[in-house]
Write a protein that holds these residues in place. Structure first.
Motif: not given
Ligand code: ADP
Ligand code: ASP
Ligand code: MG
Length: 405
Positions: A186, A189, A191
């Motif tokens: 996105y 983030d 969130r």
């Molecule tokens: P996983 O454990 O599956 O590797 P992560 O928690 O490492 O997942 O990564 C997913 C999270 O990254 C999402 O829940 C979101 O909150 C966060 N995030 C941070 N920046 C972005 C972004 N630009 N687009 C999408 N998600 C993002």
């Protein structure tokens, strides 16, 4: 037969019910007639919980309280991914699918000897290839490898993404699918910034800039690997249902040509929490640089002028920060200063230094910043941690929603 590498993150394998959901997805891909290699992360918050246990154990003595040797942390943390790999393999067997799990070292992931934040040097996936030829699904424990000294290493937080991309390259896979709790990348983030926009395509260069600035959605080393080896990344949500061709309703594709597919360049806001700014006399830069190398620390940026040098260190991959701080102070001399409690907020895009408007708008939106750095692809500022979320929302409104600057 085409090979597909799928990676499932911690939230996707957080409990047995979710592992069962992943097993169903893998079974589905297998039925489409592709060979599947699955990379898994540790269940839910397992890595954080193991780190907390290490911390507890490290506080039971008085000589080096709170200090866990990085080698032992790697021995401990690498077990998290092993639990997931075995459970997924068992769940696949219960579905009549022949599967076998491998650790990072069994998968031929060879790294340098930097514990806790190792770099992959080479991948020799012979055992995986043999098992694929036998018709098996191969499950690989992400986030880990083996150094040339035959020591177990881990690849830095979020490193399972890197395992997946490196394996996809070594196996000549058709695609590398990264499944998490968001349906792609996105403009911020989601969130933190509720009106963040979904980006259907992001070219490697921008995704790497985002990952290096701290976007958690994909690991920076993984994107660097994908870019070098030209592996197309598909970032997807685990919960989404795939169509008959294995395509979800929405995803983000990252490749060399992704910008052309989206017809315009991407703007995104990124936050990186918890950094410390180190300031010392510039004459000490050689000693500081040696210390950074010995400590295995990466810096976010560096500036040297008027006899002073300053650089920021992100603490995510520095589990022994107290020790690092003491070593950096010794290297920088008595006039070394540390500013803790910082975060970095960035805008990633194209042509950000063309004209002055973007830099001006950025500086106004992050008032109270400690340092500002500008390059054509990224504007970054160090800000107090407690202002990070609000700074991201303000910058999103200014640079993405109202994209005139
Ligand atoms: P996983 O454990 O599956 O590797 P992560 O928690 O490492 O997942 O990564 C997913 C999270 O990254 C999402 O829940 C979101 O909150 C966060 N995030 C941070 N920046 C972005 C972004 N630009 N687009 C999408 N998600 C993002
Ligand atoms: N389990 C590791 C971590 O939490 C690696 C990963 O999730 O990719 O950082
Ligand atoms: Mg991750």
């Amino acid at each position: 037969m085409a090979i597909v590498v799928q990676k499932y993150g911690g939230s996707s394998v957080a409990d047995v019910a979710r592992i069962a959901q992943v097993a169903d997805k893998v079974a589905h891909a297998r039925r489409r007639g592709v060979q599947v290699v699955v990379v898994v992360s540790a269940m839910g918050k397992t890595t954080d919980n193991l780190l907390a246990l290490a911390n507890d154990a490290a506080r039971t003595g008085v000589e080096h309280p709170g200090e866990s040797p990085r080698r032992e942390l790697d021995m401990l943390l690498s077990t998290g991914e092993r639990v997931s790999m075995a459970l997924l393999s068992i769940a696949l067997h219960s579905r009549g699918i022949d599967a076998i799990s491998f650790t990072g070292s069994q998968s031929g992931i060879l790294t340098n000897d930097r514990h806790f934040d190792a770099r992959i040097i080479e991948v020799r996936p012979h055992r995986i290839e043999d098992e694929l030829h036998r018709g098996r699904v191969v499950i690989v424990a992400g986030y880990q490898g083996m150094s040339y000294r035959r020591e177990i290493t881990t690849l830095g937080r979020g490193g399972s993404d890197t395992t997946a991309v490196a394996l996809a390259a070594a196996l000549g896979a058709e695609s590398c699918e990264i499944y998490s709790d968001v349906d792609g990348v996105y403009s911020a983030d989601p969130r933190v910034v509720p009106d963040a926009r979904h980006l259907p395509a992001v070219r490697y260069e921008q995704l790497q800039e985002m990952a290096e600035a701290g976007a958690k959605v994909l690991n920076a080393q993984a994107v660097e690997w994908a870019r070098r080896q030209k592996i197309t990344i598909h970032a997807r949500r685990t919960g989404d249902v795939l169509d008959a061709h294995g395509v979800p309703p929405r995803e983000t594709i990252s490749s060399d040509f992704a910008a052309i597919a989206s017809e315009r360049s991407v703007r995104a806001i990124v936050g990186l929490d918890n950094a410390t700014l180190v300031e010392a006399p510039s004459a000490r830069l050689p000693q500081l640089s040696d210390a950074l190398e010995t400590l295995g620390l990466s810096i976010l940026d560096l500036e040297a002028r008027d006899g002073r040098a300053a650089f920021a260190v992100a603490l995510l991959n520095a589990p022994d920060w107290n020790r690092c701080q003491a070593a950096l102070t010794a290297a920088g001399g008595p006039d070394t200063r540390m500013h803790a409690g910082l975060a970095m907020v960035s805008v990633v895009g194209d042509g950000l230094t063309t004209g002055g408007a973007s830099v001006g708008a950025f500086a106004r939106a992050v008032e109270g910043f400690h340092r500002l750095t500008a390059s054509p692809l990224r504007l970054s500022a160090l800000v107090p941690r407690e202002t990070l979320a609000e700074a991201q929302r303000r910058l999103h409104a200014r640079f993405v929603v109202d994209a005139h600057v």
